[in-house]
Design a protein around this motif. Sequence first.
Motif, PDB file in Angstrom:
ATOM      1  N   ASP A   5     -35.129  -9.554 -61.519  1.00  0.00           N
ATOM      2  CA  ASP A   5     -34.566 -10.909 -61.974  1.00  0.00           C
ATOM      3  C   ASP A   5     -34.002 -11.312 -60.830  1.00  0.00           C
ATOM      4  N   ASP A   6     -34.045 -12.706 -60.577  1.00  0.00           N
ATOM      5  CA  ASP A   6     -33.567 -13.151 -59.454  1.00  0.00           C
ATOM      6  C   ASP A   6     -32.102 -13.391 -59.480  1.00  0.00           C
ATOM      7  N   GLN A   7     -31.608 -13.475 -60.690  1.00  0.00           N
ATOM      8  CA  GLN A   7     -30.266 -13.435 -60.718  1.00  0.00           C
ATOM      9  C   GLN A   7     -29.359 -12.277 -61.292  1.00  0.00           C
ATOM     10  N   ALA A   8     -28.308 -12.226 -60.423  1.00  0.00           N
ATOM     11  CA  ALA A   8     -27.519 -11.035 -60.582  1.00  0.00           C
ATOM     12  C   ALA A   8     -26.981 -10.739 -61.763  1.00  0.00           C
ATOM     13  N   MET A  24     -39.415 -15.898 -60.095  1.00  0.00           N
ATOM     14  CA  MET A  24     -38.446 -15.476 -58.826  1.00  0.00           C
ATOM     15  C   MET A  24     -39.158 -16.068 -57.400  1.00  0.00           C
ATOM     16  N   ARG A  47     -29.268  -9.286 -64.214  1.00  0.00           N
ATOM     17  CA  ARG A  47     -29.670  -7.772 -64.031  1.00  0.00           C
ATOM     18  C   ARG A  47     -28.411  -6.912 -64.360  1.00  0.00           C
ATOM     19  N   GLU A  85     -33.290  -1.908 -59.365  1.00  0.00           N
ATOM     20  CA  GLU A  85     -33.316  -3.464 -59.656  1.00  0.00           C
ATOM     21  C   GLU A  85     -33.961  -4.348 -58.688  1.00  0.00           C
ATOM     22  N   GLU A 140     -34.801  -8.373 -57.037  1.00  0.00           N
ATOM     23  CA  GLU A 140     -34.453  -9.511 -57.103  1.00  0.00           C
ATOM     24  C   GLU A 140     -35.835 -10.699 -56.509  1.00  0.00           C
ATOM     25  N   ASP A 141     -36.870 -10.171 -56.625  1.00  0.00           N
ATOM     26  CA  ASP A 141     -38.054 -10.938 -56.271  1.00  0.00           C
ATOM     27  C   ASP A 141     -39.213  -9.936 -56.628  1.00  0.00           C
TER      28      ASP A 141
END
Length: 234
Positions: free
Chosen positions: A16-19, A64, A22, A39, A41-42
């Motif tokens: 997921d691109d939102q920390a 993403m 995650r 994890e 982010e893209d």
Amino acid sequence: MTDDVEQQPLRVVVADDQALVRIGFRLILESEGIEVVAEAEDGEQAVAAVRRSRPDVVLMDIRMPGLDGLEATRRILAAPSPQPPRIIMLTTFDLDHYVYAAMAAGASGFLLKDVTPEHLAAAVRLVRTGDALLAPAITRRLVERFARPTAPDAAAPHRELATLTPRELEVMGLLARGLSNAELAARLQLSEATVKTHVARILGKLGLRDRAQVVVAAYETGLVSVGAAAPDPR
């Protein structure tokens, strides 16, 4: 075999691109004894993380930057693997055409990002076994909206439908309308074990990965009509 799988440690990748998303999912899953092994982010990172850590399940955001979750899903499931991961798509919207495309590509289901902690953990465990389709009623609405059963090549991958017995066709049609194993068993007056056997035979004959793909195939081949009402299992 399912029991053996359930006894093994469950390994998950969260993409997921939102920390904050995650972190939140990691905390929820780890509090339930589920290991988050990586994890991302893209999409590029997700593909690399899966290749490196070989998880059982991937929680994959659809939107993403760079490589999106849909293309990442295609690449992950297209890669040679003796045991590819189950992929759950994450979305903010309950009707998103990207989700249907991902399911057609082999994703096992999807969850809304506002899922409760209990549902998240239960969903990851369920999809790992391939025994249950996530959010079947919502998935059915999604497929109804975006399936194109009249497309020229829609039925071509599933001509094997003719190999199914009348009972298997009945099970497939009800499954596509969102009935659970328990509801199928009650409606057809069968044991849940027998229902599972029918589902396994459907998957094997049609060369499908899981119940999510059965739903897609049922609509795309016209076995279930778009807009058909779900039957009352009682």
